[in-house]
Scaffold this motif. Structure first.
Motif, PDB file in Angstrom:
ATOM      1  N   SER A  27       0.683  -1.384  -0.402  1.00 27.90           N
ATOM      2  CA  SER A  27       0.164   0.033  -0.159  1.00 27.90           C
ATOM      3  C   SER A  27       0.712   1.160  -0.175  1.00 27.90           C
ATOM      4  CB  SER A  27      -0.873   0.039   0.807  1.00 27.90           C
ATOM      5  OG  SER A  27      -0.209   0.164   2.223  1.00 27.90           O
ATOM      6  N   GLY A  28       2.353   1.436   0.381  1.00 25.13           N
ATOM      7  CA  GLY A  28       2.823   1.961   0.444  1.00 25.13           C
ATOM      8  C   GLY A  28       3.819   2.399  -0.965  1.00 25.13           C
ATOM      9  N   PHE A  29       3.759   2.097  -2.183  1.00 21.09           N
ATOM     10  CA  PHE A  29       4.206   1.842  -3.397  1.00 21.09           C
ATOM     11  C   PHE A  29       4.412   3.012  -3.576  1.00 21.09           C
ATOM     12  CE2 PHE A  29       6.075  -0.029  -6.809  1.00 21.09           C
ATOM     13  CZ  PHE A  29       5.279   1.156  -8.435  1.00 21.09           C
ATOM     14  N   THR A  30       3.022   4.507  -3.514  1.00 18.95           N
ATOM     15  CA  THR A  30       3.426   5.628  -3.761  1.00 18.95           C
ATOM     16  C   THR A  30       3.949   6.133  -3.574  1.00 18.95           C
ATOM     17  OG1 THR A  30       0.702   5.687  -3.572  1.00 18.95           O
ATOM     18  CG2 THR A  30       1.413   4.766  -4.942  1.00 18.95           C
ATOM     19  N   VAL A  31       4.050   6.601  -2.129  1.00 15.72           N
ATOM     20  CA  VAL A  31       4.850   7.255  -1.530  1.00 15.72           C
ATOM     21  C   VAL A  31       6.439   6.824  -1.102  1.00 15.72           C
ATOM     22  CG1 VAL A  31       2.261   8.001  -0.978  1.00 15.72           C
ATOM     23  CG2 VAL A  31       3.668   6.514   0.610  1.00 15.72           C
ATOM     24  N   PHE A  32       6.874   5.704  -1.540  1.00 13.59           N
ATOM     25  CA  PHE A  32       8.009   5.096  -1.415  1.00 13.59           C
ATOM     26  C   PHE A  32       8.909   6.097  -1.373  1.00 13.59           C
ATOM     27  CE2 PHE A  32      10.522   1.223   0.247  1.00 13.59           C
ATOM     28  CZ  PHE A  32      12.216   2.336  -0.715  1.00 13.59           C
ATOM     29  N   ARG A  33       8.972   6.978  -2.669  1.00 10.04           N
ATOM     30  CA  ARG A  33      10.228   7.849  -2.853  1.00 10.04           C
ATOM     31  C   ARG A  33      10.280   9.572  -1.795  1.00 10.04           C
ATOM     32  NH1 ARG A  33       7.858   7.390  -7.190  1.00 10.04           N
ATOM     33  NH2 ARG A  33       9.327   6.760  -7.927  1.00 10.04           N
ATOM     34  N   ILE A  34       9.335   9.335  -0.882  1.00  8.01           N
ATOM     35  CA  ILE A  34       9.345  10.379  -0.523  1.00  8.01           C
ATOM     36  C   ILE A  34       8.818   9.684   1.945  1.00  8.01           C
ATOM     37  CG2 ILE A  34       8.412  12.511  -2.088  1.00  8.01           C
ATOM     38  CD1 ILE A  34       5.844  12.156  -0.325  1.00  8.01           C
ATOM     39  N   SER A  35       8.804   8.634   1.592  1.00  7.15           N
ATOM     40  CA  SER A  35       9.083   8.181   2.894  1.00  7.15           C
ATOM     41  C   SER A  35      10.032   8.153   3.864  1.00  7.15           C
ATOM     42  CB  SER A  35       8.385   6.352   2.934  1.00  7.15           C
ATOM     43  OG  SER A  35       6.564   7.016   2.443  1.00  7.15           O
ATOM     44  N   THR A  36      10.491   8.022   4.712  1.00  5.30           N
ATOM     45  CA  THR A  36      11.262   7.817   6.073  1.00  5.30           C
ATOM     46  C   THR A  36      11.831   6.270   5.650  1.00  5.30           C
ATOM     47  OG1 THR A  36      11.651   9.390   7.146  1.00  5.30           O
ATOM     48  CG2 THR A  36      13.032   7.526   7.708  1.00  5.30           C
ATOM     49  N   VAL A  37      12.978   5.391   5.096  1.00  6.20           N
ATOM     50  CA  VAL A  37      13.091   4.144   5.203  1.00  6.20           C
ATOM     51  C   VAL A  37      14.437   3.816   5.727  1.00  6.20           C
ATOM     52  CG1 VAL A  37      13.990   2.250   3.308  1.00  6.20           C
ATOM     53  CG2 VAL A  37      11.757   3.782   2.664  1.00  6.20           C
ATOM     54  N   ASN A  38      13.792   2.636   6.993  1.00  5.20           N
ATOM     55  CA  ASN A  38      15.479   2.592   7.627  1.00  5.20           C
ATOM     56  C   ASN A  38      15.437   0.742   7.214  1.00  5.20           C
ATOM     57  OD1 ASN A  38      14.848   4.364   9.369  1.00  5.20           O
ATOM     58  ND2 ASN A  38      13.202   3.856  10.228  1.00  5.20           N
ATOM     59  N   TRP A  39      16.565   0.079   7.828  1.00  2.00           N
ATOM     60  CA  TRP A  39      17.514  -0.759   7.307  1.00  2.00           C
ATOM     61  C   TRP A  39      17.871  -1.149   9.134  1.00  2.00           C
ATOM     62  CZ3 TRP A  39      17.822  -4.558   3.992  1.00  2.00           C
ATOM     63  CH2 TRP A  39      16.899  -3.721   2.459  1.00  2.00           C
ATOM     64  N   TYR A  40      17.218  -2.528   9.109  1.00  7.54           N
ATOM     65  CA  TYR A  40      16.617  -2.983  10.905  1.00  7.54           C
ATOM     66  C   TYR A  40      17.955  -3.863  10.947  1.00  7.54           C
ATOM     67  CZ  TYR A  40      14.261   0.486  13.410  1.00  7.54           C
ATOM     68  OH  TYR A  40      13.125   1.315  14.212  1.00  7.54           O
ATOM     69  N   ARG A  41      18.271  -4.726  11.862  1.00  8.32           N
ATOM     70  CA  ARG A  41      18.554  -6.569  11.757  1.00  8.32           C
ATOM     71  C   ARG A  41      18.544  -6.645  13.238  1.00  8.32           C
ATOM     72  NH1 ARG A  41      25.102  -4.792  11.405  1.00  8.32           N
ATOM     73  NH2 ARG A  41      25.764  -4.008  13.680  1.00  8.32           N
TER      74      ARG A  41
END
Length: 121
Positions: A27-41
């Motif tokens: 559902s977040g496809f259209t706003v992905f490029r303006i979203s904060t994206v994190n990597w967790y491990r």
């Protein structure tokens, strides 16, 4: 339901490199490029809720890293391809974990299923 999709994990020797990719898949496809994206491990034997925030990138390209990966890992995003990457160099055995991509949302955060990174000594 997959909400974001990670890829690029694998087995590598210490000192090697891997590049992880994160792509929107829900559902977040259209706003992905303006979203904060994190990597967790999530290290072996640890609960996901106790996962470590490894790196993050906001809509403006500002980045942050946990101290243990600074100088070795680089997070970036490609607006044209709508992807976020985590370039991991000089890998260490302690980097072994399942790596998860998180897309921050206004109402909810979206997660992937994770990709395994194993670094042998």
């Amino acid at each position: 339901q997959v909400q974001v999709a990670e890829s690029g994990g694998g087995l590598v020797q210490a000192g090697g490199s891997l590049r992880l990719s994160c792509a929107p898949a829900g559902s977040g496809f259209t706003v992905f490029r303006i979203s904060t994206v994190n990597w967790y491990r999530q290290a072996p034997g640890k609960q996901r809720e106790l996962g470590e925030l490894v790196a993050g990138i906001d809509r403006f390209g500002s980045t942050n890293y946990v101290d243990s990966v600074k100088g070795r890992f680089t997070i970036s995003r490609d607006g044209t391809k709508n992807m976020v990457y985590l370039q991991m160099n000089s890998l260490k055995p302690e980097d072994t974990a399942v790596y998860y991509c998180q897309q921050r949302g206004v109402l909810e955060d979206l997660w992937g299923q994770g990709t395994q990174v194993t670094v042998s000594s």
